[in-house]
Design a protein around this motif. Sequence first.
Motif, short mmCIF file in Angstrom:
data_model
loop_
_atom_site.label_atom_id
_atom_site.label_comp_id
_atom_site.label_asym_id
_atom_site.label_seq_id
_atom_site.Cartn_x
_atom_site.Cartn_y
_atom_site.Cartn_z
N ALA A 164 0.85 -1.19 0.00
CA ALA A 164 0.00 0.00 0.00
C ALA A 164 0.88 1.24 0.00
N GLU A 165 0.28 2.35 -0.34
CA GLU A 165 0.95 3.64 -0.34
C GLU A 165 0.63 4.36 0.96
N VAL A 166 1.66 4.88 1.63
CA VAL A 166 1.44 5.68 2.84
C VAL A 166 1.09 7.10 2.42
N THR A 167 -0.10 7.53 2.77
CA THR A 167 -0.55 8.86 2.37
C THR A 167 -0.39 9.89 3.47
N LYS A 168 -0.23 9.43 4.72
CA LYS A 168 -0.07 10.38 5.82
C LYS A 168 0.60 9.71 7.00
N VAL B 113 0.07 5.60 10.91
CA VAL B 113 0.28 5.90 9.50
C VAL B 113 -0.98 5.49 8.74
N VAL B 114 -1.35 6.30 7.75
CA VAL B 114 -2.54 6.04 6.95
C VAL B 114 -2.12 5.37 5.66
N LEU B 115 -2.71 4.21 5.36
CA LEU B 115 -2.38 3.43 4.17
C LEU B 115 -3.53 3.48 3.18
N GLU B 116 -3.17 3.44 1.90
CA GLU B 116 -4.19 3.40 0.85
C GLU B 116 -3.75 2.43 -0.24
N ASP B 117 -4.67 1.56 -0.63
CA ASP B 117 -4.40 0.58 -1.68
C ASP B 117 -4.61 1.25 -3.03
N LEU B 118 -3.50 1.43 -3.77
CA LEU B 118 -3.57 2.09 -5.08
C LEU B 118 -3.42 1.11 -6.23
N SER B 119 -3.54 -0.18 -5.97
CA SER B 119 -3.42 -1.17 -7.03
C SER B 119 -4.67 -1.18 -7.90
N ASP B 120 -4.59 -1.87 -9.03
CA ASP B 120 -5.73 -1.94 -9.95
C ASP B 120 -6.88 -2.76 -9.38
N VAL B 121 -6.54 -3.72 -8.51
CA VAL B 121 -7.57 -4.57 -7.91
C VAL B 121 -7.95 -3.99 -6.55
N LYS B 122 -9.23 -3.70 -6.36
CA LYS B 122 -9.70 -3.11 -5.12
C LYS B 122 -10.55 -4.11 -4.34
N GLY B 123 -10.39 -4.08 -3.02
CA GLY B 123 -11.22 -4.88 -2.14
C GLY B 123 -12.23 -4.01 -1.42
N ASP B 124 -12.87 -4.59 -0.42
CA ASP B 124 -13.83 -3.80 0.35
C ASP B 124 -13.14 -2.70 1.13
N THR C 294 -9.97 -0.18 1.19
CA THR C 294 -8.90 0.43 0.38
C THR C 294 -8.08 1.43 1.18
N LYS C 295 -8.57 1.78 2.37
CA LYS C 295 -7.85 2.75 3.19
C LYS C 295 -7.94 2.33 4.65
N THR C 296 -6.81 2.35 5.35
CA THR C 296 -6.78 1.92 6.75
C THR C 296 -5.64 2.61 7.48
N GLU C 297 -5.52 2.32 8.77
CA GLU C 297 -4.47 2.91 9.60
C GLU C 297 -3.70 1.82 10.32
N VAL C 298 -2.42 2.10 10.59
CA VAL C 298 -1.57 1.18 11.34
C VAL C 298 -0.88 1.99 12.44
N ALA C 299 -1.06 1.54 13.67
CA ALA C 299 -0.43 2.23 14.80
C ALA C 299 1.02 1.76 14.95
N PHE C 300 1.87 2.61 15.51
CA PHE C 300 3.27 2.26 15.68
C PHE C 300 3.80 2.80 17.01
N ASP C 301 4.79 2.10 17.53
CA ASP C 301 5.59 2.61 18.65
C ASP C 301 6.88 3.25 18.12
N TYR C 302 7.47 2.57 17.15
CA TYR C 302 8.65 3.10 16.45
C TYR C 302 8.35 3.12 14.96
N LEU C 303 8.90 4.12 14.28
CA LEU C 303 8.65 4.27 12.85
C LEU C 303 9.96 4.58 12.14
#
Length: 587
Positions: free
Chosen positions: A193-197, A205-216, A218-227
């Motif tokens: 996925a592409e990190v948009t923010k 971090v906010v992730l977005e699926d930019l591939s040609d195949v889309k699922g239900d 397409t955008k989600t978040e992942v929490a982190f302690d270290y980045l």
Amino acid sequence: MASRLPIARGTAFALGLNSARRPIATRRLLTPIPRPQVSRTANALQPIQRRGITTSEIPRNGQNGNSGSGKSGKGRIGQILKYAWRATYISTLMGVAYLGWSIFEIRHPTEQAEPDPTKKTLVILGSGWGSVSLLKKLDTSNYNVIVVSPRNFFLFTPLLPSCPTGTIEHRSIMEPLRHIIRHKSTSVKYYEAEVTKIDNDRRVVVLEDLSDVKGDVTKTEVAFDYLVVGVGAENATFGIPGVKENACFLKEIDDAKKIRTKVMDCIETALLKDQSEDEMERLLHTVVVGGGPTGVEFAAELQDFYEEDLKKWIPDIADRFHVTLVEALPNVLPMFSKTLIEYTESTFKDEKITVRTKTMVKRVNEKAIECEVTKPDGSKEFQILPYGTLVWATGNAVRPVVRDLMNQLPAQASSRRGLAVNEYLVVDGTEGIWALGDCSATKYAPTAQVASQQGAFLARLLNSMATTQEIEADIKQLEDLSSSAVATADKETVEKELQKKGKALRRVKQLSPFEYSHQGSLAYIGMDRAVADIPYWNGNFATGGGGLTYLFWRSAYISMCFSTRNRVLVIFDWLKVKIFGRDVSRG
């Protein structure tokens, strides 16, 4: 019967015998029997024979030792060759065995442990030199590791200029990210996925699926302690109109494919019936903007492609195909020594590659570039260069996600080139966020060498941080035991263990800041020639041209390839080109 034993001459005189008066028989009797004559050579042979040396090894009369030494010299040479052959044979067997074992290990990964949910989450953004170098040396059992990248492979960029011409197949320099994370001791999650923010306040971090195949989703978040931010940079156009719309870049595999298609389309279009001479000249003219290693190597590879293959299979383009290298600075390869710069420019002249330095592009349209040329007297002249294919290989620009993070942090207000970091690669104004590679702003040039060393340094830092936390937890437990211990012997045992842990903690914390170690610069300049600028003691060792430098360039790039698989595939590609030549089809 008279005795036939010989009588010594002295004995006869003592008996008073006179030889004149003796009878003939007596005279014969008393005549001494001569001793057998033994030559000095025979006497000398006796100790030699006792040592086990035969007389056939001793020179005969009239012979000197020269012929023997010649034979022994030939024998020594034969022995040397025999041992050399044995060493080569054994080394080859060992090499084949090592290669087989390496391939077996690649093909049969071991079982992985599941990540510990109580440990901290480490999110790594990107799959370039810095991120993959970090991932390769990181002990994943210390963290819950998550990798996010829109590209699910690592690309060996130094050989990317060889891909558009077909010298190297693009998959030979790609290492799947799944292969890398599957060989770690503890499993690693990967999201394509592409990190948009990057939200520093919420630590997500906010992730977005930019591939040609889309699922239900397409955008989600992942929490982190270290980045770790290793998203690289995008192509810089310097605000020049028409670059994005008309130029081909050379940063990704898709760029190499696009260049290949464009070059072959220009060739076939130029040969279309009733095409004018001027249009043929334009279509068969390739302009490369950027005099760094990428631009120089691509220009050299393209000219080799023409000289060795295109001219042979498409003779109609002979003497029309032309490559021009454009650079705004006074010379190409500015990071190399002056001697190598001059050698590169003279080599390009021999190859009929036009080098236009002090030429600044001002505008790009569909068929030509408008540029400003600085003459030797300092005056400026406006020129137009028609082109069929335009390759833009110069400069890096900050990606939008990095720019957005910089805008969130007041400490980044003065930074222009990327995320400003301290000597431990921590992003200024943050805690627990590191940046490496082209997206960071350091005192070093944004090269693959720098990013790779930054990734290895950060892996050591994160490993030592995890070890420090474990030791500190053990020390806290020992301190609690020490306070609760009643017996003196127990207290002494705990104190000794505390001292050991304290020493171990001090050793782990002794990690020096990041320092880049320059390993040298290499560039291919065509016609099986290369230039190398290698640091040597307190100076530099510069060499260009010749078979040895070319072999050194190839061996260095082979050793830098990520895996055994990549090395074998690249070697096979080079051999295939030498035997069969390059493919001249469009695809």
